[in-house]
Design a protein around this motif. Structure first.
Motif, PDB file in Angstrom:
ATOM      1  N   PHE A  10       0.834  -1.207   0.000  1.00 22.80           N
ATOM      2  CA  PHE A  10       0.000   0.000   0.000  1.00 22.80           C
ATOM      3  C   PHE A  10       0.868   1.257   0.000  1.00 22.80           C
ATOM      4  O   PHE A  10       0.667   2.171  -0.803  1.00 22.80           O
ATOM      5  CB  PHE A  10      -0.912  -0.011   1.228  1.00 22.80           C
ATOM      6  CG  PHE A  10      -1.770   1.220   1.376  1.00 22.80           C
ATOM      7  CD1 PHE A  10      -2.958   1.342   0.676  1.00 22.80           C
ATOM      8  CD2 PHE A  10      -1.382   2.252   2.220  1.00 22.80           C
ATOM      9  CE1 PHE A  10      -3.757   2.477   0.812  1.00 22.80           C
ATOM     10  CE2 PHE A  10      -2.169   3.387   2.364  1.00 22.80           C
ATOM     11  CZ  PHE A  10      -3.355   3.504   1.653  1.00 22.80           C
ATOM     12  N   GLY A  11       1.852   1.297   0.892  1.00 26.27           N
ATOM     13  CA  GLY A  11       2.723   2.463   0.984  1.00 26.27           C
ATOM     14  C   GLY A  11       3.592   2.649  -0.245  1.00 26.27           C
ATOM     15  O   GLY A  11       3.776   3.775  -0.730  1.00 26.27           O
ATOM     16  N   ALA A  12       4.129   1.548  -0.771  1.00 29.45           N
ATOM     17  CA  ALA A  12       4.986   1.634  -1.960  1.00 29.45           C
ATOM     18  C   ALA A  12       4.200   2.099  -3.172  1.00 29.45           C
ATOM     19  O   ALA A  12       4.704   2.869  -4.004  1.00 29.45           O
ATOM     20  CB  ALA A  12       5.641   0.280  -2.231  1.00 29.45           C
ATOM     21  N   ALA A  13       2.949   1.644  -3.301  1.00 33.78           N
ATOM     22  CA  ALA A  13       2.116   2.077  -4.427  1.00 33.78           C
ATOM     23  C   ALA A  13       1.773   3.558  -4.319  1.00 33.78           C
ATOM     24  O   ALA A  13       1.740   4.273  -5.324  1.00 33.78           O
ATOM     25  CB  ALA A  13       0.831   1.245  -4.477  1.00 33.78           C
ATOM     26  N   ALA A  73       9.266  -9.585   1.678  1.00 32.08           N
ATOM     27  CA  ALA A  73       8.378  -8.444   1.928  1.00 32.08           C
ATOM     28  C   ALA A  73       9.109  -7.112   1.830  1.00 32.08           C
ATOM     29  O   ALA A  73       8.507  -6.089   1.487  1.00 32.08           O
ATOM     30  CB  ALA A  73       7.723  -8.590   3.302  1.00 32.08           C
ATOM     31  N   ALA A  74      10.405  -7.133   2.127  1.00 27.08           N
ATOM     32  CA  ALA A  74      11.180  -5.889   2.133  1.00 27.08           C
ATOM     33  C   ALA A  74      11.742  -5.531   0.759  1.00 27.08           C
ATOM     34  O   ALA A  74      12.169  -4.384   0.549  1.00 27.08           O
ATOM     35  CB  ALA A  74      12.321  -5.988   3.143  1.00 27.08           C
ATOM     36  N   THR A  75      11.761  -6.486  -0.165  1.00 23.87           N
ATOM     37  CA  THR A  75      12.393  -6.230  -1.468  1.00 23.87           C
ATOM     38  C   THR A  75      11.411  -6.395  -2.633  1.00 23.87           C
ATOM     39  O   THR A  75      11.063  -5.426  -3.306  1.00 23.87           O
ATOM     40  CB  THR A  75      13.596  -7.168  -1.671  1.00 23.87           C
ATOM     41  OG1 THR A  75      13.173  -8.546  -1.487  1.00 23.87           O
ATOM     42  CG2 THR A  75      14.701  -6.855  -0.682  1.00 23.87           C
ATOM     43  N   ALA A  76      10.959  -7.599  -2.868  1.00 25.40           N
ATOM     44  CA  ALA A  76      10.111  -7.869  -4.032  1.00 25.40           C
ATOM     45  C   ALA A  76       8.773  -7.146  -3.940  1.00 25.40           C
ATOM     46  O   ALA A  76       8.286  -6.587  -4.927  1.00 25.40           O
ATOM     47  CB  ALA A  76       9.882  -9.379  -4.171  1.00 25.40           C
ATOM     48  N   VAL A  77       8.172  -7.137  -2.761  1.00 24.36           N
ATOM     49  CA  VAL A  77       6.843  -6.533  -2.611  1.00 24.36           C
ATOM     50  C   VAL A  77       6.842  -5.040  -2.920  1.00 24.36           C
ATOM     51  O   VAL A  77       6.034  -4.573  -3.738  1.00 24.36           O
ATOM     52  CB  VAL A  77       6.272  -6.815  -1.203  1.00 24.36           C
ATOM     53  CG1 VAL A  77       5.000  -5.991  -0.963  1.00 24.36           C
ATOM     54  CG2 VAL A  77       5.968  -8.293  -1.035  1.00 24.36           C
ATOM     55  N   PRO A  78       7.728  -4.229  -2.322  1.00 26.67           N
ATOM     56  CA  PRO A  78       7.686  -2.791  -2.642  1.00 26.67           C
ATOM     57  C   PRO A  78       8.052  -2.478  -4.083  1.00 26.67           C
ATOM     58  O   PRO A  78       7.533  -1.509  -4.651  1.00 26.67           O
ATOM     59  CB  PRO A  78       8.689  -2.175  -1.659  1.00 26.67           C
ATOM     60  CG  PRO A  78       9.549  -3.293  -1.200  1.00 26.67           C
ATOM     61  CD  PRO A  78       8.693  -4.512  -1.245  1.00 26.67           C
ATOM     62  N   LEU A  79       8.910  -3.275  -4.710  1.00 23.76           N
ATOM     63  CA  LEU A  79       9.257  -3.025  -6.105  1.00 23.76           C
ATOM     64  C   LEU A  79       8.043  -3.238  -7.010  1.00 23.76           C
ATOM     65  O   LEU A  79       7.751  -2.405  -7.879  1.00 23.76           O
ATOM     66  CB  LEU A  79      10.402  -3.954  -6.529  1.00 23.76           C
ATOM     67  CG  LEU A  79      11.799  -3.597  -6.007  1.00 23.76           C
ATOM     68  CD1 LEU A  79      12.797  -4.686  -6.374  1.00 23.76           C
ATOM     69  CD2 LEU A  79      12.253  -2.253  -6.565  1.00 23.76           C
ATOM     70  N   CYS A  80       7.339  -4.350  -6.817  1.00 26.90           N
ATOM     71  CA  CYS A  80       6.142  -4.616  -7.628  1.00 26.90           C
ATOM     72  C   CYS A  80       5.056  -3.589  -7.356  1.00 26.90           C
ATOM     73  O   CYS A  80       4.386  -3.109  -8.277  1.00 26.90           O
ATOM     74  CB  CYS A  80       5.614  -6.026  -7.334  1.00 26.90           C
ATOM     75  SG  CYS A  80       6.700  -7.374  -7.857  1.00 26.90           S
ATOM     76  N   ALA A  81       4.880  -3.248  -6.077  1.00 31.56           N
ATOM     77  CA  ALA A  81       3.821  -2.312  -5.703  1.00 31.56           C
ATOM     78  C   ALA A  81       4.107  -0.907  -6.223  1.00 31.56           C
ATOM     79  O   ALA A  81       3.183  -0.204  -6.660  1.00 31.56           O
ATOM     80  CB  ALA A  81       3.663  -2.287  -4.187  1.00 31.56           C
ATOM     81  N   ALA A  82       5.374  -0.484  -6.179  1.00 30.94           N
ATOM     82  CA  ALA A  82       5.719   0.844  -6.689  1.00 30.94           C
ATOM     83  C   ALA A  82       5.424   0.930  -8.177  1.00 30.94           C
ATOM     84  O   ALA A  82       4.903   1.948  -8.662  1.00 30.94           O
ATOM     85  CB  ALA A  82       7.190   1.146  -6.416  1.00 30.94           C
ATOM     86  N   TYR A  83       5.736  -0.133  -8.919  1.00 29.56           N
ATOM     87  CA  TYR A  83       5.391  -0.142 -10.343  1.00 29.56           C
ATOM     88  C   TYR A  83       3.878  -0.062 -10.525  1.00 29.56           C
ATOM     89  O   TYR A  83       3.379   0.650 -11.403  1.00 29.56           O
ATOM     90  CB  TYR A  83       5.926  -1.396 -11.035  1.00 29.56           C
ATOM     91  CG  TYR A  83       5.270  -1.593 -12.377  1.00 29.56           C
ATOM     92  CD1 TYR A  83       5.631  -0.803 -13.461  1.00 29.56           C
ATOM     93  CD2 TYR A  83       4.235  -2.514 -12.544  1.00 29.56           C
ATOM     94  CE1 TYR A  83       4.990  -0.928 -14.683  1.00 29.56           C
ATOM     95  CE2 TYR A  83       3.590  -2.652 -13.756  1.00 29.56           C
ATOM     96  CZ  TYR A  83       3.980  -1.858 -14.821  1.00 29.56           C
ATOM     97  OH  TYR A  83       3.325  -1.971 -16.022  1.00 29.56           O
ATOM     98  N   ASP A  84       3.135  -0.769  -9.678  1.00 30.60           N
ATOM     99  CA  ASP A  84       1.670  -0.745  -9.774  1.00 30.60           C
ATOM    100  C   ASP A  84       1.149   0.673  -9.571  1.00 30.60           C
ATOM    101  O   ASP A  84       0.180   1.093 -10.205  1.00 30.60           O
ATOM    102  CB  ASP A  84       1.065  -1.684  -8.730  1.00 30.60           C
ATOM    103  CG  ASP A  84      -0.357  -2.107  -9.085  1.00 30.60           C
ATOM    104  OD1 ASP A  84      -0.815  -1.763 -10.191  1.00 30.60           O
ATOM    105  OD2 ASP A  84      -0.989  -2.786  -8.263  1.00 30.60           O
ATOM    106  N   GLY A  85       1.804   1.435  -8.686  1.00 25.80           N
ATOM    107  CA  GLY A  85       1.395   2.808  -8.467  1.00 25.80           C
ATOM    108  C   GLY A  85       1.742   3.720  -9.619  1.00 25.80           C
ATOM    109  O   GLY A  85       0.987   4.625  -9.961  1.00 25.80           O
ATOM    110  N   VAL A  86       2.887   3.486 -10.253  1.00 25.75           N
ATOM    111  CA  VAL A  86       3.344   4.341 -11.355  1.00 25.75           C
ATOM    112  C   VAL A  86       2.546   4.074 -12.630  1.00 25.75           C
ATOM    113  O   VAL A  86       2.030   5.000 -13.263  1.00 25.75           O
ATOM    114  CB  VAL A  86       4.841   4.129 -11.619  1.00 25.75           C
ATOM    115  CG1 VAL A  86       5.296   4.899 -12.854  1.00 25.75           C
ATOM    116  CG2 VAL A  86       5.673   4.587 -10.424  1.00 25.75           C
ATOM    117  N   LEU A  87       2.458   2.795 -13.029  1.00 23.38           N
ATOM    118  CA  LEU A  87       1.797   2.451 -14.291  1.00 23.38           C
ATOM    119  C   LEU A  87       0.655   1.469 -14.076  1.00 23.38           C
ATOM    120  O   LEU A  87      -0.495   1.760 -14.370  1.00 23.38           O
ATOM    121  CB  LEU A  87       2.825   1.892 -15.276  1.00 23.38           C
ATOM    122  CG  LEU A  87       3.865   2.904 -15.801  1.00 23.38           C
ATOM    123  CD1 LEU A  87       4.909   2.204 -16.654  1.00 23.38           C
ATOM    124  CD2 LEU A  87       3.186   4.010 -16.581  1.00 23.38           C
TER     125      LEU A  87
END
Length: 252
Positions: A85-88, A139-153
Motif C-alpha cells: 500500500f505504501g509503496a504504491a 516483503a522488504a524487497t520484491a513486494v515494494p518493487l512490484c507495488a511501486a510499479y503498480d502505483g506508477v503504471l
C-alpha cells in the motif's frame, strides 16, 4: 449519473467482467480495462485512476475467494500488504517526475521474459519449490518493487508479483496466484488513494465496472482453484505476451 453514455457503459462493464476473470487467474486485467477506458474518451490519467477504482474490488474479491478455498491466510499477509500500500502510494506520487516513458521501454522485455520463464521452466506446477528469500526479506524487497510499479503504471503488476512468488518465495503456481491478490489489492488501493487526490476518476463508471469485476473475479478464482497450473500457466504466458505486444505497438 454516469460519466459516459449507456452504450459505452455497457462496453466498460463487459470489459470489467472479463478483466476481473483474467486478473483472478493470471493478472493482466488492466490490459483490457485501460484501453477500453481510453476508447470511451478518458484521458490517460483518468483512465489509470478509474482503472484503480474498479481494480480494487476485483483484486479484493479474488483474495477472499482464494482465502475461502484455503490457499492463503490473509492475516499473515497484512504486513506485506501494508508495505505494498505504501509503496504504491509512493509510486503514484512520483508518476509526474519519474521517466515513465523510459520505464515503458523495458516493460516489453520483462514481460516477454516472464512468458518465456513460465512457458519453458520445467517442474512448475502447483507444488512448492525451493525458497530463495525468507518471508521478511521478500516483503522488504520484491513486494515494494512490484507495488511501486503498480502505483506508477499498473498493467502487468500481477505478472511481476507472480514471478516473484514463484521464483523467489518458491510457491507453486496456484499458491502464488492466491498470495498475489491481497498484495495487488493493497497496491491498487494505495494508487487509488493518491489518484483520488491528484486526478479525477470516473467514480460512478468505475463502481459500475467494479460490480462486473467482482463477478468476473469470483468466476476466475473458482475456475483456477479447480484446474490449477494447467489453466494459470498458459493464461499467464498469453497475457504477458499480449501486453508486451501492445506496449511495443504503442511505441513503434
Amino acid at each position: 449519473m454516469f460519466e459516459v453514455s449507456f452504450d459505452l457503459l455497457v462496453l466498460l462493464i463487459a470489459a470489467g467482467f472479463l478483466a476481473g476473470f483474467i486478473d483472478a487467474v493470471a493478472g493482466g486485467g488492466g490490459l483490457i480495462t485501460v484501453p477500453t477506458l481510453l476508447l470511451a474518451g478518458a484521458d490517460p490519467v483518468t483512465a489509470l485512476a478509474t482503472n484503480k477504482v474498479q481494480g480494487v474490488f476485483g483484486a479484493g474479491t479474488a483474495a477472499v475467494s482464494y482465502a475461502r478455498g484455503g490457499h492463503v491466510k490473509l492475516r499473515r499477509q497484512l504486513w506485506p500488504a501494508t508495505i505494498a500500500f505504501g509503496a504504491a502510494m509512493a509510486g503514484a506520487l512520483l508518476v509526474t517526475v519519474l521517466p515513465t516513458d523510459a520505464i515503458r521501454l523495458f516493460l516489453p522485455i520483462l514481460l516477454i521474459g516472464i512468458a518465456i520463464f513460465f512457458a519453458t521452466k520445467k517442474g512448475l506446477g502447483d507444488g512448492d519449490r525451493q525458497q530463495r528469500l525468507s518471508p521478511a526479506l521478500f516483503a522488504a524487497t520484491a513486494v515494494p518493487l512490484c507495488a511501486a510499479y503498480d502505483g506508477v503504471l499498473g498493467p502487468g503488476a500481477g505478472s511481476f508479483y507472480m514471478l516473484s512468488f514463484v521464483s523467489l518465495a518458491g510457491y507453486g503456481i496456484l499458491k502464488a496466484t492466491a498470495h498475489t491478490k491481497l498484495l495487488n489489492f493493497a497496491s491498487n488501493l494505495g494508487g487509488l488513494t493518491v489518484f483520488a487526490l491528484v486526478a479525477t476518476p470516473w467514480w460512478m463508471t468505475g463502481l459500475a465496472m467494479a460490480a462486473a469485476q467482482i463477478a468476473g473475479a469470483q468466476c476466475g478464482a473458482a475456475l483456477a482453484q479447480k484446474i490449477g497450473a494447467r489453466l494459470i500457466k498458459p493464461l499467464l504466458v498469453a497475457t504477458s505476451l499480449i501486453l508486451a505486444a501492445k506496449l511495443l505497438w504503442e511505441m513503434f
